[in-house]
Design an enzyme around this catalytic site. Structure first.
Site, PDB file in Angstrom:
ATOM      1  N   ARG A  22       0.592  -1.179  -0.037  1.00 13.24           N
ATOM      2  CA  ARG A  22      -0.152   0.150   0.138  1.00 13.24           C
ATOM      3  C   ARG A  22       1.097   1.487   0.242  1.00 13.24           C
ATOM      4  O   ARG A  22       1.867   1.169   0.877  1.00 13.24           O
ATOM      5  CB  ARG A  22      -1.018   0.338   1.363  1.00 13.24           C
ATOM      6  CG  ARG A  22      -2.252  -1.058   1.296  1.00 13.24           C
ATOM      7  CD  ARG A  22      -2.176  -1.037   1.913  1.00 13.24           C
ATOM      8  NE  ARG A  22      -3.549  -2.205   2.729  1.00 13.24           N
ATOM      9  CZ  ARG A  22      -3.311  -3.340   3.215  1.00 13.24           C
ATOM     10  NH1 ARG A  22      -2.320  -3.748   3.753  1.00 13.24           N
ATOM     11  NH2 ARG A  22      -4.050  -3.972   3.753  1.00 13.24           N
ATOM     12  N   LYS A  41      -2.312  -2.887   7.442  1.00  7.08           N
ATOM     13  CA  LYS A  41      -3.664  -1.878   8.480  1.00  7.08           C
ATOM     14  C   LYS A  41      -3.385  -3.422   9.789  1.00  7.08           C
ATOM     15  O   LYS A  41      -3.454  -4.675  10.424  1.00  7.08           O
ATOM     16  CB  LYS A  41      -5.206  -2.906   8.127  1.00  7.08           C
ATOM     17  CG  LYS A  41      -5.031  -1.557   6.389  1.00  7.08           C
ATOM     18  CD  LYS A  41      -6.523  -1.895   5.602  1.00  7.08           C
ATOM     19  CE  LYS A  41      -6.452  -1.568   4.461  1.00  7.08           C
ATOM     20  NZ  LYS A  41      -7.641  -1.128   4.364  1.00  7.08           N
ATOM     21  N   HIS A  98      -4.202  -9.279   2.882  1.00  9.00           N
ATOM     22  CA  HIS A  98      -5.166  -9.536   3.537  1.00  9.00           C
ATOM     23  C   HIS A  98      -6.267 -10.541   4.888  1.00  9.00           C
ATOM     24  O   HIS A  98      -4.917 -11.610   5.133  1.00  9.00           O
ATOM     25  CB  HIS A  98      -6.109 -10.046   2.082  1.00  9.00           C
ATOM     26  CG  HIS A  98      -6.341  -8.770   1.399  1.00  9.00           C
ATOM     27  ND1 HIS A  98      -5.824  -9.638   0.432  1.00  9.00           N
ATOM     28  CD2 HIS A  98      -5.937  -7.144   1.478  1.00  9.00           C
ATOM     29  CE1 HIS A  98      -6.891  -7.981  -0.639  1.00  9.00           C
ATOM     30  NE2 HIS A  98      -6.373  -6.883   0.050  1.00  9.00           N
TER      31      HIS A  98
END
Length: 304
Positions: A144, A169, A274
């Site tokens: 990212r 994240k 993910h």
């Protein structure tokens, strides 16, 4: 704290719950035990319709608000703050399926070529070397853009088997290989360009601050911001003649090209960071479309 959510997500939930509390107060509902499933359903409807103070929300934003409300009531019930969970049966609206934006391999190569000079170019200036290294890194690792700008020197290993430790994240860490093209671009930037950028941090030294540990520096020697990195990408896309290129374009392209090349979806899931393979599966839709195109144009009996 328990879920490890990003600060921006927490702030969005806080804003959603303030709106929920305001709507309930206007209806005379001041306690958790006063709220019924109908109140929650009507709140969802008001989000989609809008009111005098708020514009109608998109499906994704309304879904996020309902998730925040469901979390509140589930927590209240679990902690004994309310006897029932009135939001349990109110499902968030499902957003329409949208495929990630990816560009072709040739378009990626064109984008990288115009981003900056080849790593071996001895006449290259500092900022073009940085820009090339940044975009090579984004495409070569699937990171990212916030992960790239948050990257520190000690999280990057460019030895025999180049790898990088990315913090995604929720503060989750993952180790990702760095491809040879990205590794060469990074080495050229770190050796020939980053020291020159770091020397410009006179203002930081005057304030008693040490040198920035960031891999990617801005023109003043501080950490390159997400907005600055987005500006690098946008400028390169303009020179390459590519429209609608977003900060996630290279990440989406990384995943799509990996799957096109035969990578296992579980491997791509790990590389992207993910939490669920369901998130990664959206990229398989792109590759299926690509297979259909190739089949339709190549098989002698594919078309009538």
């Amino acid at each position: 704290m328990e879920r490890g959510l990003a600060a921006s997500t927490v702030e969005s939930y806080r804003r959603d719950l303030r709106r929920y509390s305001s709507v309930l107060a206007r209806r005379g509902k001041t306690g958790l035990s006063d709220i019924t499933p109908a109140d929650v359903a009507e709140f969802l409807a008001s989000l989609r319709e809008g009111d005098e103070e708020h514009a109608a929300l998109a499906v994704s934003s309304a879904a996020r608000a309902v998730i925040a409300v469901r979390g509140l009531h589930a927590f209240a019930a679990a902690q004994g703050l309310a006897d029932t969970d009135p939001a349990r049966e109110v499902a968030p609206p499902s957003p329409p399926g949208r495929l990630p934006k990816a560009i072709e391999v040739g378009e990626v190569e064109r984008l990288l070529d115009v981003a900056g000079p080849e790593p071996g170019d001895p006449s290259a200036a500092a900022r073009p070397l940085r820009d090339r290294a940044l975009l090579e890194f984004l495409y070569g690792t699937g990171a990212r853009i916030s992960e790239a700008t948050g990257l520190d020197i000690d999280e990057l290993e460019l030895g025999t088997d180049p790898v990088v430790r990315l913090i995604g994240k929720g503060g989750k860490h993952r180790v990702v290989p760095v491809g040879s093209y990205a590794a060469r671009a990074l080495e050229a930037y770190l050796v020939r360009a980053r020291p020159a950028l770091a020397q410009r941090a006179a203002a930081r030294r005057a304030r008693g601050q040490g040198a920035s540990p960031a891999v990617f520096l801005n023109a003043r020697g501080g950490r390159l911001t997400r907005q600055g990195a987005w500006g690098v990408l946008r400028a390169a896309a303009g020179r390459a003649g590519l429209a609608n290129v977003s900060p996630h374009t290279l990440r989406h392209s990384f995943a799509t090209h990996m799957l096109d090349g035969g990578a296992d979806i579980r491997v791509v899931q790990e590389l992207l960071g993910h939490a669920s393979v369901t998130t990664t599966q959206v990229y398989t839709l792109i590759t299926v479309d690509r297979l259909r195109e190739v089949y339709a144009s190549s098989h002698p009996r594919a078309l009538g």
